[in-house]
Design a protein around this motif. Structure first.
Motif, PDB file in Angstrom:
ATOM      1  N   ALA A 145       0.817  -1.204   0.000  1.00  0.00           N
ATOM      2  CA  ALA A 145       0.000   0.000   0.000  1.00  0.00           C
ATOM      3  C   ALA A 145       0.852   1.256   0.000  1.00  0.00           C
ATOM      4  O   ALA A 145       2.025   1.253   0.383  1.00  0.00           O
ATOM      5  N   TYR A 146       0.224   2.321  -0.424  1.00  0.00           N
ATOM      6  CA  TYR A 146       0.776   3.671  -0.331  1.00  0.00           C
ATOM      7  C   TYR A 146       0.441   4.197   1.057  1.00  0.00           C
ATOM      8  O   TYR A 146      -0.727   4.193   1.462  1.00  0.00           O
ATOM      9  N   VAL A 208       4.742   6.449  -8.538  1.00  0.00           N
ATOM     10  CA  VAL A 208       4.422   6.332  -7.111  1.00  0.00           C
ATOM     11  C   VAL A 208       3.889   7.669  -6.596  1.00  0.00           C
ATOM     12  O   VAL A 208       2.943   7.718  -5.813  1.00  0.00           O
ATOM     13  N   GLY A 209       4.481   8.763  -7.062  1.00  0.00           N
ATOM     14  CA  GLY A 209       3.983  10.077  -6.677  1.00  0.00           C
ATOM     15  C   GLY A 209       2.556  10.295  -7.115  1.00  0.00           C
ATOM     16  O   GLY A 209       1.747  10.901  -6.391  1.00  0.00           O
ATOM     17  N   SER A 210       2.205   9.797  -8.301  1.00  0.00           N
ATOM     18  CA  SER A 210       0.837   9.996  -8.795  1.00  0.00           C
ATOM     19  C   SER A 210      -0.183   9.210  -7.987  1.00  0.00           C
ATOM     20  O   SER A 210      -1.379   9.499  -8.043  1.00  0.00           O
ATOM     21  N   ARG A 211       0.277   8.221  -7.214  1.00  0.00           N
ATOM     22  CA  ARG A 211      -0.678   7.471  -6.394  1.00  0.00           C
ATOM     23  C   ARG A 211      -1.223   8.307  -5.244  1.00  0.00           C
ATOM     24  O   ARG A 211      -2.279   7.994  -4.693  1.00  0.00           O
ATOM     25  N   ALA A 308      -6.614   4.952  -0.015  1.00  0.00           N
ATOM     26  CA  ALA A 308      -5.218   4.963  -0.437  1.00  0.00           C
ATOM     27  C   ALA A 308      -5.050   3.905  -1.508  1.00  0.00           C
ATOM     28  O   ALA A 308      -5.849   2.972  -1.614  1.00  0.00           O
ATOM     29  N   TRP A 309      -3.988   4.058  -2.305  1.00  0.00           N
ATOM     30  CA  TRP A 309      -3.689   3.062  -3.341  1.00  0.00           C
ATOM     31  C   TRP A 309      -3.093   1.810  -2.714  1.00  0.00           C
ATOM     32  O   TRP A 309      -2.356   1.876  -1.730  1.00  0.00           O
ATOM     33  N   ALA A 383      -7.056  -0.823  -5.184  1.00  0.00           N
ATOM     34  CA  ALA A 383      -6.135  -1.036  -6.305  1.00  0.00           C
ATOM     35  C   ALA A 383      -6.656  -0.334  -7.554  1.00  0.00           C
ATOM     36  O   ALA A 383      -7.843   0.005  -7.663  1.00  0.00           O
ATOM     37  N   THR A 384      -5.756  -0.106  -8.499  1.00  0.00           N
ATOM     38  CA  THR A 384      -6.144   0.427  -9.805  1.00  0.00           C
ATOM     39  C   THR A 384      -6.482  -0.763 -10.697  1.00  0.00           C
ATOM     40  O   THR A 384      -5.700  -1.165 -11.562  1.00  0.00           O
TER      41      THR A 384
END
Length: 434
Positions: A145-146, A208-211, A308-309, A383-384
């Motif tokens: 997870a993020y 990762v930043g875009s998450r 969160a992602w 998740a995406t």
């Protein structure tokens, strides 16, 4: 952990199915198992497979570990030629496309029940990651997870006594953490955001930043795709969510402009930034560095819900040739159930996975561990997945985030351009699914 706590933990796992009553009683079969756990997680997986084989004399699993990308290339042809493995692990960003292409077979409710696989023991969004069009296609074995890391020493130095959980708290804490080289704080007259000494939050320009942007969009009630699975990340809710994050850089000056993950990772380790949102996989690194840090769920900067992602891996049953042995399928389901029981999931967390179910998250083993800070909200990780064209959505989305974050485009222009490009790619991708 004390002996009594260990014993209590073990008993709890046994009660919750940790030992796992065997449901397969057919003739002896051999199963092939394809997975991509090729790093430090491979010995843990091999140990679990050996334990399964020892406990199941009528089922013997032969595993093959290879890079994930190799599996994504090979699986369609293996299925088409009738040579598919009996069980294969597929990750969250790939599973929907393989389902839509007919490479994975659905797991019926009757099959899940017969194999004692109870969906309810898992975190809901995690299990649904492998769902498509109302059917289940996989059972989660691993989860990441993020999260938001925070530097306790720098927070104490700046007078921050509470880890922020809301938008207002997050902005205030980030401003308190931010000081320029002359000692002026963010928001004060004369503050120079181009000459920072410490800063509040790390944002950066890769996937990762875009998450973080993905989390903010979900929190605001938005999504990446609409009900028709077309790109939809430029709605008013999405624009507002991403604008808040971009403002942290461009308006408030509490994050460095156009920085990279590597640069922000180094800065966090050096005590220069209070809040470092990133993948939970950095936990071991910070522990080895003996940092005084904590791990929190991503603050709710949106207005609707916690989100969160998360990434995940799922045990699936590929589509097999006509006349495939029904005993092998039943045995494969037995293997999937055993591998995803609480006792095995607890073992799998040694490989860096998060718990996939509340029964494991509550284990005393995690008491005092920094990562346990996010456990109360593991059911809010998304998740995406759910759309077959993940690359056609995520590539343009990541690019849109980078353009907005760097100031190359306004937030709305960046997201609009991303959606336009994404839908062009989706239009092409749809042809290969027809």
């Amino acid at each position: 952990m004390t002996h009594s706590l260990r014993r209590t933990s073990l008993l709890a796992l046994l009660v919750l199915g940790g030992a796992g009553a065997q449901t397969y009683s057919g003739p002896k079969v051999q199963l092939t198992f394809l997975h991509g756990f090729t790093g430090a997680d491979r010995p843990v997986m091999e140990r679990l497979i050996a334990q399964f084989n020892s406990a199941h004399p009528n089922i013997q699993v032969r595993a093959q570990a290879q890079p994930w990308g190799t599996t994504w290339q090979q699986l369609p042809s293996l299925v088409a030629s009738g040579r598919a493995p009996d069980v294969v692990v597929i990750n969250e960003d790939q599973i929907t496309q393989f389902i839509a292409r007919g490479a994975v077979s659905p797991l019926t409710d009757a099959e899940l029940k017969a194999a004692a696989i109870n969906k309810a023991r898992f975190y809901g969004p995690l299990f649904k990651t492998a769902d498509y069009e109302g059917k289940s296609y996989g059972v989660p074995i691993s989860s990441v997870a993020y999260v938001m890391f925070y530097n306790k020493d720098l927070m104490n130095k700046m007078g921050i006594t509470k880890v922020p959980t809301t938008r207002a708290e997050f902005l205030k804490a980030a401003q308190q953490c931010t000081a320029d080289k002359s000692g002026k704080k963010a928001g004060q007259a004369g503050f120079d955001k181009a000459n920072l000494d410490t800063w509040g939050v790390s944002l950066y320009n890769n996937w990762v930043g875009s998450r973080m942007a993905y989390a903010a969009i979900l929190q605001n009630g938005g999504s990446l795709v609409d009900k028709n699975l077309n790109a939809n990340f430029n709605t008013p809710q999405a624009v507002e969510a991403v604008q808040f994050l971009v403002d942290l850089v461009q308006k408030h000056g509490v994050a460095r402009p156009n920085s990279t993950e590597e640069a922000e990772l180094a800065a966090f380790s050096q005590g220069k930034v209070c809040f470092f949102p990133s993948g939970q996989w950095y936990t071991d690194r910070f522990e080895q560095q003996k940092m005084n840090f904590g791990v929190a769920f991503v603050p709710r900067v949106g207005s609707q819900k916690d989100a969160a992602w998360g990434g995940s891996s799922h045990l699936t049953l590929p589509k097999q040739r006509a006349g495939y042995d029904a005993n092998k399928r039943r045995a494969a389901l037995e293997f999937i159930n055993w591998m995803t029981l609480p006792a095995q999931n607890l073992t799998w967390t040694e490989a860096g996975s998060l718990p996939t179910m509340p029964a494991v998250a509550s284990n005393p083993k995690f008491a005092g561990r920094p990562i346990a800070g996010i456990f109360p909200k593991l059911g809010s990780i998304y998740a995406t997945s759910g759309f077959p064209w993940s690359g056609q959505v995520l590539g343009p989305f990541d690019n849109a985030w980078a353009n907005a974050y760097s100031g190359k485009q306004s937030v709305k222009a960046a997201l609009d351009a991303g959606v336009s490009e994404s839908n062009k790619q989706i239009q092409q991708a749809r042809k290969s699914f027809q």
